[in-house]
Motif scaffolding. Structure first.
Motif, mmCIF file in Angstrom:
data_model
loop_
_atom_site.group_PDB
_atom_site.id
_atom_site.type_symbol
_atom_site.label_atom_id
_atom_site.label_comp_id
_atom_site.label_asym_id
_atom_site.label_seq_id
_atom_site.Cartn_x
_atom_site.Cartn_y
_atom_site.Cartn_z
ATOM 1 N N LEU A 158 0.794 -1.224 0.000
ATOM 2 C CA LEU A 158 0.000 0.000 0.000
ATOM 3 C C LEU A 158 0.822 1.268 0.000
ATOM 4 C CD1 LEU A 158 -2.700 -1.133 2.582
ATOM 5 C CD2 LEU A 158 -2.715 -1.397 0.097
ATOM 6 N N HIS A 160 3.447 4.333 1.429
ATOM 7 C CA HIS A 160 3.386 5.269 2.555
ATOM 8 C C HIS A 160 2.074 6.036 2.513
ATOM 9 C CE1 HIS A 160 7.499 4.613 3.823
ATOM 10 N NE2 HIS A 160 7.892 4.749 2.571
ATOM 11 N N GLN A 161 1.408 6.092 3.635
ATOM 12 C CA GLN A 161 0.187 6.877 3.728
ATOM 13 C C GLN A 161 0.547 8.334 4.024
ATOM 14 O OE1 GLN A 161 -2.651 5.117 2.944
ATOM 15 N NE2 GLN A 161 -1.043 3.604 2.581
ATOM 16 N N ARG A 162 -0.329 9.229 3.610
ATOM 17 C CA ARG A 162 -0.077 10.652 3.831
ATOM 18 C C ARG A 162 -0.003 10.927 5.334
ATOM 19 N NH1 ARG A 162 -0.463 14.778 0.463
ATOM 20 N NH2 ARG A 162 -1.481 13.453 -1.095
ATOM 21 N N ARG A 164 -0.175 12.627 9.016
ATOM 22 C CA ARG A 164 -1.050 13.605 9.659
ATOM 23 C C ARG A 164 -0.202 14.676 10.335
ATOM 24 N NH1 ARG A 164 -5.538 9.783 12.742
ATOM 25 N NH2 ARG A 164 -6.397 8.784 10.868
#
Length: 219
Positions: A158, A160-162, A164
């Motif tokens: 998936l 790296h997620q954005r 926070r």
């Protein structure tokens, strides 16, 4: 009767997803494996890390250590030297070039193993355990298009997620926070105002370099 091929679904087509599919294809027994790679776009291999065309963004590892094939350590260097013979194992080349290399390897793998890897330009929205017709445990992968894939194994690549922001911000302040990969917003920053970069990792260095390059290009 010949056993049904093992179906592996790979969710994500960046570096990890593409390399997983490539290595599975290179090592599998003919007719014993079927691979489906699910990605929102047909652009495979580049992902977040290697999708930018700015040649000022370099790999942080020399080319000699960046082969995608462990059994061919000079594979990436050979690719680079076909483009520019002056490049060597110690060269730090652009991430754009590495993304191009991964895409080339992906295309070569598809040609060498026709029909083995199916690319589905779609988005996986749910993953559930299920029981197959013969009682074996399987996975159901629901796609945004409404289709479902039945898999023996699922690989979650998936990326790296954005991240926070570490604290909550009011709207006025939040409007001044720029995504480091939003080059359009970076270009709109005025040269005569201070910029605060939070963090000292690779992304922070890239953001600093891009800002410097933009300011320099404006004279």
């Amino acid at each position: 009767l010949m056993a049904r091929p093992t179906h592996v679904v790979i969710i994500g087509g960046g570096f990890s997803g593409a390399l997983t599919a490539i290595h599975l294809a290179r090592s599998c027994t003919p007719n014993r494996l079927r691979i489906t790679l699910v990605n929102p776009t047909p652009d495979i291999g580049r992902g977040l890390a290697y999708r930018f065309d700015d040649d000022n963004l370099l790999l942080n590892v020399p080319a000699g250590n960046m082969s995608a094939l462990a059994d061919e350590p000079g594979h990436f260097v050979a690719y680079c030297q076909r483009i520019d013979p002056s490049l060597s194992p110690g060269s730090f080349v652009s991430r754009r070039l590495y993304g191009q290399y991964l895409q080339s390897l992906w295309s070569q793998t598809q040609v060498a193993h026709p029909g083995l890897i199916e690319l589905r330009v779609d988005e996986a929205v749910a993953l559930n355990r299920a029981i197959g017709e013969s009682g074996e445990s399987t996975w159901q992968v629901a796609l945004a298009s409404g289709e479902q894939l039945i898999a023996s194994q699922v690989v979650l690549a998936l990326g790296h997620q954005r991240p926070r922001f570490p604290i909550s911000l009011d709207l006025e302040v939040g409007a001044r926070v720029i995504d480091p990969w939003n080059f359009d917003d970076m270009h709109r920053l005025p040269n005569d105002q201070p910029v605060l970069i939070v963090g000292t990792g690779h992304t922070a260095v890239d953001a600093l370099f891009v800002k410097w390059f933009i300011q320099r290009s404006r004279g």
